[in-house]
Scaffold this motif. Structure first.
Motif, short mmCIF file in Angstrom:
data_model
loop_
_atom_site.label_atom_id
_atom_site.label_comp_id
_atom_site.label_asym_id
_atom_site.label_seq_id
_atom_site.Cartn_x
_atom_site.Cartn_y
_atom_site.Cartn_z
N MET A 133 23.20 -21.01 2.54
CA MET A 133 22.27 -19.98 2.98
C MET A 133 22.20 -19.87 4.50
SD MET A 133 18.99 -20.17 0.43
CE MET A 133 18.24 -18.78 1.28
N CYS A 138 16.34 -19.92 5.40
CA CYS A 138 15.90 -21.23 4.90
C CYS A 138 14.65 -21.71 5.64
CB CYS A 138 17.05 -22.23 5.06
SG CYS A 138 16.68 -23.92 4.59
N CYS A 154 20.12 -25.31 3.62
CA CYS A 154 19.80 -24.82 2.28
C CYS A 154 21.03 -24.24 1.62
CB CYS A 154 18.72 -23.74 2.34
SG CYS A 154 17.08 -24.34 2.80
N GLY A 156 21.83 -21.98 -2.17
CA GLY A 156 21.25 -21.37 -3.36
C GLY A 156 20.98 -19.90 -3.11
N TYR A 157 20.10 -19.35 -3.92
CA TYR A 157 19.77 -17.93 -3.87
C TYR A 157 18.30 -17.77 -3.49
CZ TYR A 157 24.12 -17.49 -6.50
OH TYR A 157 25.43 -17.55 -6.90
N ASP A 158 18.02 -16.86 -2.56
CA ASP A 158 16.64 -16.68 -2.14
C ASP A 158 15.76 -16.17 -3.28
OD1 ASP A 158 14.88 -17.09 0.06
OD2 ASP A 158 14.65 -14.91 0.23
N ASP A 163 19.98 -23.74 -9.07
CA ASP A 163 19.51 -24.76 -8.13
C ASP A 163 19.87 -26.13 -8.69
OD1 ASP A 163 18.22 -25.89 -5.96
OD2 ASP A 163 16.19 -25.29 -6.56
N PRO A 195 14.72 -22.37 -1.85
CA PRO A 195 16.05 -22.88 -2.20
C PRO A 195 16.12 -24.40 -2.08
CG PRO A 195 16.04 -22.01 0.03
CD PRO A 195 14.70 -21.68 -0.55
#
Length: 214
Positions: A133, A138, A154, A156-158, A163, A195
């Motif tokens: 990210m 983040c 970080c 992942g996806y906001d 996760d 995230p």
């Protein structure tokens, strides 16, 4: 990777970095004597035995701060040696000091036996691909919660979706077979705007070398 077990039960993940050393999160081993810990390697199963290794040394980063999660890295030295180069036991590469090889948006792979989307702890090792990210997103997401320092990042996806989760801690986040992150902390699992946060391994390459001579 290996299962780090406390009093016989899986607690965290760990990554082999040489014939005698593994790296994990400090919060997985902080305050634990070597006699309480066991490494189980060479199996993709949570409970089916592989190769068990007792420990010679347990090293948490000297500046690890539990409430703030900073410097969340630790080292374990096994008694004996790993037989590297087998399909289930091999080492992962380490990044150079202060060199981040995965650009924002690149997909990195996390593995572990942590809690899954069905709210169960899986028997077999799981993998998930997560994008690195943007740091500003983040930091903003965790503003007012826990500071995201330059020793963290970080992935992942906001909006949530995927996760790492409970009992994935200490396990690897790898990119091009290089350990770029160690599962560290987060608010819940796969929640929007929270995230997963990972220890930035490139910030600790020299620290790892100081103890392991790798």
């Amino acid at each position: 990777m290996c299962s780090l077990r406390v009093s016989g039960e899986h607690r965290c993940g760990a990554s082999i970095i040489s014939s005698q050393w593994v790296v994990t999160s400090a919060h997985c081993i902080y305050g634990q004597p070597a006699a309480n810990l066991l490494l189980r390697c060479g199996t993709l199963s949570r409970e089916v035995p592989g190769y068990d290794f007792h420990l010679e040394l347990v090293i948490s980063h000297e500046n690890y701060t539990a409430p703030m999660h900073d410097n969340d890295i630790g080292l374990l030295q096994i008694i004996g040696e790993f037989e590297l180069g087998t399909p289930t036991i091999d080492k992962i590469n380490l990044p150079n000091q202060d060199i981040d090889i995965a650009p924002v948006g690149a997909f990195a792979t996390a593995t572990g036996w942590g809690l899954n989307a069905s709210q169960i702890y899986p028997e077999h090792l799981q993998t998930v691909d997560l994008p690195v990210m943007d740091r500003d997103i983040c930091v903003h997401d965790y503003e007012g919660w826990v500071p995201v320092t330059d020793k963290m990042f970080c992935a992942g996806y906001d909006q949530g979706q995927k996760d790492t989760c409970d009992e994935d801690s200490g396990g690897p986040l790898k990119y091009n077979n290089t350990l770029i992150g160690i599962v560290s902390w987060g608010q819940g699992c796969a929640l929007p705007h929270y995230p997963g946060v990972y220890t930035r391994v490139s910030k600790f390459r020299n620290w790892i070398g100081k103890y392991t001579q790798i």
